[in-house]
Design a protein around this motif. Structure first.
Motif, PDB file in Angstrom:
ATOM      1  N   LEU A 243       0.829  -1.208   0.000  1.00 24.47           N
ATOM      2  CA  LEU A 243       0.000   0.000   0.000  1.00 24.47           C
ATOM      3  C   LEU A 243       0.865   1.260   0.000  1.00 24.47           C
ATOM      4  CD1 LEU A 243      -2.779  -1.005   2.563  1.00 24.47           C
ATOM      5  CD2 LEU A 243      -2.968  -0.920   0.067  1.00 24.47           C
ATOM      6  N   LYS A 244       1.915   1.252   0.813  1.00 23.88           N
ATOM      7  CA  LYS A 244       2.839   2.396   0.849  1.00 23.88           C
ATOM      8  C   LYS A 244       3.497   2.604  -0.516  1.00 23.88           C
ATOM      9  CE  LYS A 244       4.315   2.048   5.690  1.00 23.88           C
ATOM     10  NZ  LYS A 244       5.485   1.769   6.542  1.00 23.88           N
ATOM     11  N   ASP A 245       3.898   1.503  -1.145  1.00 21.38           N
ATOM     12  CA  ASP A 245       4.535   1.594  -2.459  1.00 21.38           C
ATOM     13  C   ASP A 245       3.572   2.165  -3.497  1.00 21.38           C
ATOM     14  OD1 ASP A 245       6.811   0.499  -1.306  1.00 21.38           O
ATOM     15  OD2 ASP A 245       6.498  -1.506  -2.174  1.00 21.38           O
ATOM     16  N   TRP A 246       2.310   1.715  -3.466  1.00 26.01           N
ATOM     17  CA  TRP A 246       1.320   2.244  -4.409  1.00 26.01           C
ATOM     18  C   TRP A 246       1.081   3.733  -4.172  1.00 26.01           C
ATOM     19  CZ3 TRP A 246      -2.431  -2.396  -3.507  1.00 26.01           C
ATOM     20  CH2 TRP A 246      -2.039  -3.470  -4.306  1.00 26.01           C
ATOM     21  N   ALA A 247       1.042   4.142  -2.913  1.00 23.06           N
ATOM     22  CA  ALA A 247       0.847   5.561  -2.596  1.00 23.06           C
ATOM     23  C   ALA A 247       2.023   6.385  -3.112  1.00 23.06           C
ATOM     24  CB  ALA A 247       0.669   5.751  -1.092  1.00 23.06           C
TER      25      ALA A 247
END
Length: 176
Positions: free
Chosen positions: A65-69
């Motif tokens: 999720l952090k990477d997608w953000a």
């Protein structure tokens, strides 16, 4: 998130052995922003309801999720409205005397059941969290799944049969 949602939906659709609790579900449930049509809003908020499958590593998923953000660009932030720890499911084998008693009652009644992980939040998670085994069961044979639907129903004969089923299960579990 929507690409991930589609991949999980395809996994579920392509594998008849999987049930809804075996995949991670993602539903876009809220979008907020703006005050009128001709003004670009300073902030957009998007809400997703995510039910994580038991085989997903929570730390890895959070990192994804952090990477997608980060990939989405500057100013994208993650905020969790509710983030619960993994609470292991109840063991359903001979090591669990309650499962053995429950299954014995089911077998005596000649009922066919299929165990599954319920993807919604039930109070049993609080019981399991303190180490007490919990088994959810709804004796609703030949009934469409309409949880929280506007026309949810249960036929009277199914309801009455459910009482007899529960009496047998409760007797077996209480006396194991």
């Amino acid at each position: 998130m929507m690409d991930f949602r589609e991949k999980e939906a395809q996994r579920l659709e392509n594998n008849p052995d999987l049930l809804i609790g075996d995949v991670t579900t993602v539903n876009l449930t809220r979008i907020f922003g703006g005050v009128q049509s001709n003004v670009v809003p300073p902030l957009l908020t998007i809400g997703f309801d995510v039910r994580i499958a038991l085989d997903v590593n929570l730390e890895d998923f959070h990192q994804q999720l952090k990477d997608w953000a980060k990939e989405a660009g500057d100013g994208v932030e993650l905020e969790f409205e509710l983030k619960e720890p993994l609470i292991p499911p109840t063991t359903l084998d001979a090591s669990n005397i309650y499962w053995t008693a429950f299954k014995g009652a089911i077998d005596e009644l000649k009922l066919n059941i299929r165990t599954q992980v319920f993807p919604g939040g039930t109070d049993s998670r609080y019981v399991r969290e303190i180490g007490i085994p919990a088994i959810g069961f709804s004796p609703m044979g030949n009934t469409p799944v309409l949880l929280h639907d506007h026309d949810e129903f249960l036929q009277a004969d199914v309801y009455l049969r459910g009482i007899d089923i529960f009496k047998k299960i409760i007797d077996k579990v209480a006396n194991c």
